[in-house]
Structure formats: C-alpha cells, structure tokens
Design an enzyme around this catalytic site. Structure first.
Site, PDB file in Angstrom:
ATOM      1  N   HIS A  20       0.819  -1.200   0.000  1.00 11.67           N
ATOM      2  CA  HIS A  20       0.000   0.000   0.000  1.00 11.67           C
ATOM      3  C   HIS A  20       0.859   1.259   0.000  1.00 11.67           C
ATOM      4  CE1 HIS A  20      -3.912  -2.162   1.309  1.00 11.67           C
ATOM      5  NE2 HIS A  20      -3.770  -2.069   0.009  1.00 11.67           N
ATOM      6  N   ASP A  78      -4.249  -7.894 -18.161  1.00  9.93           N
ATOM      7  CA  ASP A  78      -4.694  -9.290 -18.105  1.00  9.93           C
ATOM      8  C   ASP A  78      -4.236 -10.075 -19.319  1.00  9.93           C
ATOM      9  OD1 ASP A  78      -6.010  -9.893 -15.668  1.00  9.93           O
ATOM     10  OD2 ASP A  78      -7.536  -8.421 -16.211  1.00  9.93           O
ATOM     11  N   CYS A 123      -6.637  -0.128 -23.158  1.00  7.38           N
ATOM     12  CA  CYS A 123      -6.876   0.529 -21.874  1.00  7.38           C
ATOM     13  C   CYS A 123      -6.040  -0.110 -20.776  1.00  7.38           C
ATOM     14  CB  CYS A 123      -8.354   0.489 -21.507  1.00  7.38           C
ATOM     15  SG  CYS A 123      -8.986  -1.172 -21.335  1.00  7.38           S
TER      16      CYS A 123
END
Ligand code: PEP
Ligand code: MG
Length: 833
Positions: A457, A718, A765
C-alpha cells in the site's frame, strides 16, 4: 593521391586527442586523431566511405575511404558497457555513405548520465599508411566544419594490416574470452601494443574469420564477445613467448569485469546490492528527485503490561476504537481512488472480530488495553511477514499501521510525521500507509524504503500522489547518514549516494528540463490528439473515481476509455442500489463535461471478493469466476448496473464495455440484457457495447467478436498475464511479465486486424497505453484509442504529436519479429531516441 578532408561528424568542442581522459586514445594506441565533446545527438559521416565495422552495441563505427584510410569514431568512453542503450545506428556494415550522411543517433542525456565521458575520439587507425597533416582543435565546430586533413605516408608496407609474412612454424592456442564486453576498442588497442613487442606474426580467429592482432579494426570486426572461444596463431622466432604473453593478458580479464548476472526476480531477491555508489531497489513509483536524505523512524509506543482493571481497560479499548473508526471515516470522506480504498481497508480491519475478541480476552487476563491490542495484532502481522506469500507479507504493514494508530489514540501519543526540511528524500526501514498520507508534499520529494514491496500500500499511495519511491532496498540503506546528498532515480530502480558535482548538476538539469517539458505539455494538453501527419488518435483516460475524472479532464483527456466500476462495489456489506450507482456514474459523466465515458461492467470475483457475493474460495482465482462471468452468474447484479448506466444523462454519453470476454456468447448475453433494459427505459438509440480483449481466446477470435461488438479495447494487464501464464500479482514472476513481449504484441496485432474486418476501432486501456515506449508500437499495430492513467495524458498527447504513421508501422513490424520483450524494448528505445 589527393589529401582527404575529414569534416566534423558531430557538433561540439574539438580538442587534441591527447586531452582525452583515456590512455588508449590519448597515447595514440589506436592511431592519431582529434576528439569532439558533442553537444548534439547525432553522428554523421566525415567523408565519403564504406562502413567497415559497426559494433552490436552501436557505440563505435569504423569507415574506410576509397583511398584506404580507416577511421574509427568511438562515441564516449567506456560506452560499450551500455550494451547498446542510447545508440541507434542508421547504417549497416558494408553500406556506402556520403559526407554528412547520418551514421548513429545517440541519447546525449543518457550518455551524460551513465557513461564515463561523452568525448568522442575520431581516429585514423592505419597511421602506418595515412598521416594527419592538419588538425582543428580547441574551438567549437559545427557539423561539417573542416576537422582534419589526411594524406598517405610514403613507403608503406604492402600489407600493413596483417603485418606481412614471418617465416617459421605456427603455434596455436585456443582460449575462452573472459572480457565482459568482448574484444572492443580498448582491449584491441592493448593487445596490439603488446604484440608489437614481438616479431612474431599473431592472428586471432573466431569462427571462420581471422584478423591480425595488430589490426584493431580487424579485431573489432571479429565481433568477439564474452565467453567466445578464439584461436591465437603465432609464427616467428619468438612465437611461443608472444603467444604466452597475449593469452595471459586476455585470460587476466584485462581489468574488464565479468558481466553482471541476469537480475533475479524481484521477490526472490529484490535487488539490494550497492554498486558504484548507487543503492538498488524496486521501483514503487517512478520519477526523479534530487535532495538530501533524512531518516524517518517510528519510535515504539510504550505501553504498560498491567491494566487498571478489566472494566476500565475494556472501556478505554472501546472508546479508542470509536475514536479511530471516526477518524478513518473522516479520512475516507476526504480521499479518493486508491487512497480511499486503503483507508477503508484499515477501517474494515479495525472492525475485525478476531482482533477485538483477542484483545478482550487479554484484557480479561489483567492486561492493559494497549498491551492486549499489541499482543493480539503483532503476532498476526509477524506471521504474515514470515510466510512465503510476498503479497500477504506486504499486507502486514497495514496491520502494524493499525496497531500503531490505535495505540496512539489509547496512549494519547502524537503520530504526525515530523516536519522535514525542503527537498527531503525520506529514508525508512519501513513506512506505514498512514505515514504517507500524513507526509508534507511541499518538503518530502521522494521515498527510499529498506523493506516493502512493489504492490504494498505504501507503493500504491506513493504512485497515486506522484512521489518517486524505491522499496526493497535492503540493509544497504542503513548506514546512510542524515543530510547525505542523494539522487533518487526511482524509474531506474536506484538511488545515487553522495554524487559528484557533475552528476548532481546533470540530474538537476534533467529535472529542470522535465519540469519545463511537463509545463509545455500541460499548456498544450487541450489540443486534439493527432500524429505529426495529422492522423487522429483518441487520448482517453482510465478512471476509478470522480477525482480521477476531474484530473483527466484538466489534463486534456478526450473522454474515458475505461471506468473501473469496482470502487463502488468492494468493501461493503451489500451491493450498491441502482440509485447509488446512477448517482456515482452521473457525477463522473458530469465531471467529464459531456466527453464520452466507457463504463466497464463490474470486474470483481476471484481475488477481489465482495462480501455480499456468496462465492466459494477458488484455487486459481485468476482462472475462475471473475469479470463478466460473475455478471452472468448473478444476473440481477448485471441488470442493476446496466440500468444505472443507461440512466445517466445525456443519453449516449455512456458506452458499455464487457470485461474478460472469452467467447462471443458472453457478449450476446450482455447485448440482450442491454437491449431489453434500453427498451424499458425508452432509449431512442442503440447503446454501443464493446468488449475488453483480455484473454488470448478473445484476441485470436477478434474478427468473430467484432462482428457484434461496437469496439474492442485491449486490457494488456490481463492479456499479458494470460498469454505468458504469469500471475500479474505475483512478485516472483514480476520481472518477466512484460506487455511488450512479442507474443502479446502479436495478439494485439491480431485484435486490430479482426476489428478492422468489421470496421470496428481497437483501443488499449491496459497499462501499455500509458507507457511512452509502447505507444508508437501500438499505433503501428493499428490501435486508434489510448486510454491512459490521467496523470500521463499530456505526455502521451505530446508524444503522439511527434509520430508518423509510416514509421510506427515499420517499427511495429520489426517488434513483431523480435524474440523477447527485452529485444522489443531495445528497439523501442532506439525508436524513441
Ligand atoms: C487490463 O487487464 O489491462 C485492464 C485494463 O483491466 P484491469 O487492470 O482493471 O484488470
Ligand atoms: Mg483486466
């Protein structure tokens, strides 16, 4: 024979060869000449000639004139070590060139940064046949200015290059070359100098090619590399001695280090060595920062073990939880995107019954609330850290953060990050997400952290706020003292410690140039995105929140090519209602001021579970129920989302995009739902529905899918993981997961072709659209829409404006023929140079 005039092959300051800070050139071991300290970025032919050699690394070239003069031009010193980075040859061996023809383009910035020097010797390397009769030195020369005159020397030997024949038996020895960069100019010169001490005639053979050891060019032309096997032949009275000496010199390594081993994958061994005064780490957020190092250390908050009674401690604990929960809720309201998600995750963790029950049972055993809390949460964090899952280990930071935040409330300790002087590059053994949120961006300009990982994070937050950051630097960071000058080159994965004045100035210049470029790009970001030849490319933005939408609009986005709607669905107990969704989509559409908005249907499931979806844990979540498979499995959820999207006004601003399509049937099912809901809502026009190309299956059947999809948008994140069979979230394979792999590029090419069969546009994208190196390739493959991170849109638009379609197509074709992502990246860097 008339004198040969050599003109300046580059602009810059001309200096005598003996002022070059390298004995090989200064002592004329390779021959006589002049050097130029370049101020431009191109090398051009100094005379009409034929290209004799051009090293693979592109940093040195030799030319032969019609009269037989041989000229070596060596761009910079020790530039062989760059392995081709920064050099783009414009010619090939055997080419004939005329005076002024471009030979090599080079990236002067990169050389200034990374090479020992940029001074470029221009040398006549057969001085036994040609002498220089006029030199131009100690002044600025423009490209094409007279530089040297050379003339043949009287009484040359018939074959100076081979040294002539020497009688006697031939002695032979075969050795393996241990030189990191093979036999390049410097070793060639030293070998020649050594061989001249003997009368024996020595040759070097690699494969079927042979050269005299006295001919530096001949040696360069052999192209001998590290670990190559070469044969030395010697003939003459002292052949044995010559052979021994020469072999010994080569086998000594000639002070050239062996090549560095291939970098280990980030998780297995995050680069942690200290080399050349630079500390290596893993890029968490890209960028460059020049400043002074300052340590940030968490002092452990003291808590007493013994409580003041069970009721008192329970009360203190409950009240601290309430206070912290309210603080986190407040932070959530004032944050967006990744920042918001992280604070929400902390709030959810605070609510975790395991932590509450554990703490309460410790309190019941007589401990203080603080001690009980730490004793409950710390072992859980330690266990995560000790496990083999690197991503889970990164989540331990969130637990430690929560431990600290609650203890601070309980003990009334101030947790604000201390104030640092301007231009601080913050060093830490470990930083917590809340530390980053509290940093003063006016003074802290970069982060360098010993621990952590690229998907922690801390890394996500640093990237979100645009703070250059390096993580996983390891124990080498520890000795650094406060106040040490440092250059944080986060994009390159390193931090230079205590750089010399030249390096510091060069970095400051780069920083200033980057800022000027950025200001210039921002000023022009409102212009329509077009290539240099006028071809229109749509520059869209990827959004995940209303904050992103505003930033995208201000940065010149012409629309959104991907709204990730997951932000609305995760970290909550029930699905958002149609009204809630409509309000959020409407706010984002409004922020875009009427520009097109492509809303992606929910892409959750697998490793992004929503608590209200009763899905079983899966062994391979990436291959399980995710993307549109979830929508089809939960039709009401799909229907609600479509209804919300179609309720946004004005009608037509929103288009729908379907994630993770593997076959046409899935698109048909969505199309049917969209048409039915559009009819119920009395929408006048057909709603455009496009698909994401994220599976190899979709890419290779793009022609079939495009017959019914209004547009195709490649999700390279992906598509890369599924093509290369590498989990995009697994740091152990992080170094291999590269969207510029030729296999991925071929699938993108196939997608564009498939789309074109039905006149459909193809966009990208995924992350590749935000990578400047990738953009010319994507356009060359046929992509006409780039949906990028909002922050980078001005840069992408400025880049597109410099590109020509023909050049992009040729470049893309060359990339498709590469055998690795690394090779594609080399070509892409050359193209960009
Ligand atoms: C992608 O896969 O490239 C993509 C854009 O989708 P996400 O990153 O949200 O999975
Ligand atoms: Mg995806």
């Amino acid at each position: 024979m008339a004198p040969i005039l050599l003109s300046a092959p580059m602009q810059g300051w001309a200096l005598p060869i003996d002022q070059v800070p390298d004995a090989v050139f200064a002592d004329r071991m390779l021959g006589d000449g002049v050097a130029i300290d370049p101020t431009g970025d191109g090398l051009y032919a100094p005379c009409d000639a034929t290209v004799l050699t051009l090293l693979d690394s592109g940093h040195a070239i030799t030319l032969r004139t019609a009269e037989g003069a041989e000229i070596l031009i060596h761009i910079g010193l020790d530039t062989v070590a760059l392995g081709g980075r920064g050099f783009s040859p414009c010619v090939a061996v055997g080419d004939r060139v005329v005076t002024g023809a471009p030979l090599i383009r080079f990236d002067l910035d990169l050389l200034v940064r990374e090479a020992r020097a940029v001074v470029t010797p221009i040398i006549v390397v057969n001085p036994d046949r040609f002498a220089i009769t006029q030199y131009t030195t100690d002044r600025q020369v423009a490209l094409g200015d007279p530089l040297m005159t050379i003339e043949p020397v009287a009484g040359i030997r018939p074959d100076a290059a081979t040294g002539g024949a020497v009688a006697g038996d031939i002695l032979t020895r075969t050795i393996t070359v241990p030189l990191a960069h093979g036999i390049h100019a410097r070793p060639a010169a030293r070998l020649g100098a050594l061989a001249k001490r003997y009368t024996a005639d020595v040759t070097v053979t690699r494969d079927a090619n042979t050269s005299s050891i006295l001919s530096p060019i001949g040696l360069l032309a052999l192209g001998v590399r590290y670990n190559d096997s070469i044969t030395l032949d010697a003939r003459g009275p002292d052949a044995a001695d010559a052979l021994d000496a020469i072999a010994a010199l080569i086998l000594s390594g000639m002070d050239e280090a062996a090549p560095a081993p291939a970098p280990a994958p980030a998780a297995a061994s995050p680069a942690r060595a200290a080399i050349d005064g630079a500390l290596l780490g893993v890029t968490a957020a890209p960028g460059l920062a020049v400043g002074k190092a300052r340590w940030f250390r968490h002092a452990e908050i003291d808590v007493s073990e013994q409580g003041q009674g069970i009721a008192v401690e329970n009360e203190r604990f409950a009240s601290a939880i309430t206070t912290l929960a309210a603080r986190l809720a407040e932070q959530t309201r004032h944050s967006a995107g990744a920042q918001k998600a992280i604070v929400e995750a902390h709030a959810a963790m605070l609510d975790d019954p395991v932590l509450r029950d554990g703490t309460q049972s410790q309190i019941a055993a007589g401990r203080s609330a603080g001690h009980a809390w730490r004793a409950t949460i710390r072992p859980l964090a330690d266990a995560l850290r000790a496990g083999s899952d690197a991503r889970l280990a990164e989540r331990a930071d969130d637990m430690l953060d929560l431990e600290r935040q609650l203890l601070a409330v309980l003990e009334g300790v101030e947790t604000t990050v201390p104030v640092f002087p301007p231009e601080t590059i913050l060093l830490a053994d470990d930083l917590l997400p809340s530390d980053i949120l509290a940093l003063d961006r006016a003074t802290v300009i970069g982060l360098c952290v010993a621990r952590g990982g690229p998907t922690s994070h801390v890394a996500i937050l640093a990237a979100t706020i645009g703070l250059p950051a390096l993580v996983a630097v390891g124990p080498a960071l520890a000795p650094l003292a406060d106040g040490t000058p440092v250059i944080l080159e986060a994009s390159e994965g390193l931090m230079r410690v205590d750089p010399d004045a030249d390096t510091l100035v060069a970095a400051q210049v780069r920083l200033a140039q980057a800022e000027m470029r950025r200001a210039d790009m921002l000023a022009r970001a409102g212009e329509l995105c077009r290539m240099a030849d006028g071809t229109r490319i749509e520059a869209f933005a990827n959004l995940g929140s209303i904050g992103d939408a505003r930033l995208a609009r201000d940065n010149g986005a012409e629309g959104s090519g991907l709204l990730r709607t997951e932000f609305l669905f995760l970290e909550r107990e029930s699905a958002p209602s149609v009204a809630e969704q409509t309000a959020d989509y409407q706010a984002i559409a409004d922020a875009l001021d009427g520009r097109p908005l492509i809303v992606r249907l929910l892409d959750i499931g697998g490793d992004k579970p929503a608590p209200y979806l009763p899905m079983d844990a899966e062994e391979n979540p990436a291959l399980g129920l995710r993307g549109i498979r979830v929508g089809l499995a939960y039709p009401q959820m799909l229907e609600d989302q479509v209804r919300a999207i179609l309720s946004v006004r004005p009608t037509g601003q929103c288009r729908i995009m379907v994630p993770m399509i593997a076959s046409l049937d899935e698109l048909r099912a969505v199309r049917a739902a969209v048409d039915r809901i559009a009819a119920e809502l009395d929408l006048p026009d057909r709603v455009p529905v496009g698909v994401m190309i994220e599976t190899p299956a979709a890419a290779v059947t793009a022609d079939l899918i495009a017959s019914e999809a209004e547009f195709l948008s490649v999700g390279t994140n992906d598509l890369t993981q599924y093509t290369l069979a590498m989990d995009r979230g697994n740091p152990a394979v992080a170094s291999g997961i590269d969207g510029l792999h030729p296999a991925v590029l071929r699938l993108i090419a196939q997608t564009c072709k498939g789309g074109a069969v039905h006149g459909r546009w193809t966009g990208v994208c995924g992350g590749l659209a935000s990578e400047p190196l990738a953009v010319p390739i994507l356009i060359g493959l046929g992509v006409t829409e780039l949906s990028c991170a909002p922050a980078i849109i001005p840069e992408i638009k400025a880049l597109v404006a410099t590109l020509g379609m023909e050049a992009c197509r040729e470049h893309a074709t060359a990339c498709l023929a590469c055998t690795s992502a690394a090779q594609v990246r080399t070509l892409a860097r050359e193209f960009a140079a």
